[in-house]
Design an enzyme around this catalytic site. Structure first.
Site, PDB file in Angstrom:
ATOM      1  N   LYS A  29       0.832  -1.204   0.000  1.00  0.00           N
ATOM      2  CA  LYS A  29       0.000   0.000   0.000  1.00  0.00           C
ATOM      3  C   LYS A  29       0.867   1.254   0.000  1.00  0.00           C
ATOM      4  O   LYS A  29       0.675   2.165  -0.822  1.00  0.00           O
ATOM      5  CB  LYS A  29      -0.930   0.008   1.207  1.00  0.00           C
ATOM      6  CG  LYS A  29      -1.857   1.229   1.258  1.00  0.00           C
ATOM      7  CD  LYS A  29      -2.620   1.304   2.553  1.00  0.00           C
ATOM      8  CE  LYS A  29      -1.743   1.860   3.668  1.00  0.00           C
ATOM      9  NZ  LYS A  29      -2.504   2.140   4.907  1.00  0.00           N
TER      10      LYS A  29
ATOM     11  N   ASP B 174      -6.641   1.177   1.338  1.00  0.00           N
ATOM     12  CA  ASP B 174      -6.566   1.472   2.767  1.00  0.00           C
ATOM     13  C   ASP B 174      -7.888   1.051   3.412  1.00  0.00           C
ATOM     14  O   ASP B 174      -8.704   0.365   2.798  1.00  0.00           O
ATOM     15  CB  ASP B 174      -6.265   2.953   3.004  1.00  0.00           C
ATOM     16  CG  ASP B 174      -7.468   3.852   2.756  1.00  0.00           C
ATOM     17  OD1 ASP B 174      -8.443   3.404   2.092  1.00  0.00           O
ATOM     18  OD2 ASP B 174      -7.468   5.000   3.234  1.00  0.00           O
TER      19      ASP B 174
END
Length: 228
Positions: free
Chosen positions: A126, A145
């Site tokens: 991420k 997220d």
């Protein structure tokens, strides 16, 4: 009445079209001026709000301007400098290690590949995706997220639970041209309307195609639990 479109790819595209109209200026909310500042800010933002990160990094970026500055720092002093950030002691160790690795292996520069970035302490896929997209203009995937994870499940776009699996599915459903902006749109909507505990379904532009809508569903598909 929340009824999703029959095909998931059509549902995903319709969702992004509506969110694009609702949040036309949606973008990254972390403050940074270069790739190193971006990398540091994203590492600090894990399990912490961007608002809090931005409050801390104003002074931090004045004190530490190069990878060498982080490498040379005392870990305890770094921890004090980022006090207020979630898990600040652990993240101080990450920042020092990142500085050391950048100095030793990348001439003090932030690398531009997924492999090199995820080899850094405290950097997962991420974080690497954010740095690639906003630091190097390289889009290799979708940043997933907690907002993206929650909203895509609520909307029936995915039934996957792990961020990596959700990212893979979104990459299959969405045009590559939408990979980067989709994250910002989901985050904006998650902050403004589709919050974790008490989403405002009556004000949601997606309510009529959301199978989790509290107006006609008993279950939050994000968690699999009943609405309170």
């Amino acid at each position: 009445m929340g009824t999703p479109l029959d095909e998931r790819d059509a549902q995903a595209v319709e969702v992004l079209d509506r969110l694009s109209d609702e949040y036309p200026d949606s973008t990254i909310s972390l403050n940074f001026t270069d790739r190193l500042e971006l990398l540091v800010a994203v590492v600090l933002s894990a399990q912490c709000t961007d608002e809090r990160v931005n409050k801390v990094t104003g002074d931090l970026f004045e004190k530490y301007q190069t990878a060498a500055d982080y490498a040379a720092a005392e870990e305890a002093e770094l921890a004090d400098d980022i006090y207020g950030i979630t898990f600040h002691n652990n993240k101080a160790g990450y920042l020092k290690s990142i500085g050391e690795t950048l100095e030793a292996e990348h001439d003090g520069e932030v690398p531009d590949t997924m492999t090199a970035l995820t080899d850094l302490s405290g950097v997962g896929r991420k974080t690497a995706n954010v740095v690639l997209q906003h630091g190097h203009d390289v889009v290799e995937g979708v940043v997933v997220d907690t907002h993206v994870q929650r909203i895509t499940r609520r909307l029936g776009i995915t039934e996957e639970e792990r961020p990596e699996a959700i990212e893979t599915e979104l990459m299959e459903l969405l045009p590559e041209s939408d990979w980067q902006q989709s994250t910002h749109l989901f985050i904006s909507h998650g902050r403004a309307v589709c919050t974790a505990r008490n989403p405002d379904c009556s004000e949601c532009v997606l309510e009529d195609i959301c199978p989790s809508s509290k107006r006609d569903s008993d279950v939050d598909l994000a968690s699999g639990e009943s609405w309170e």
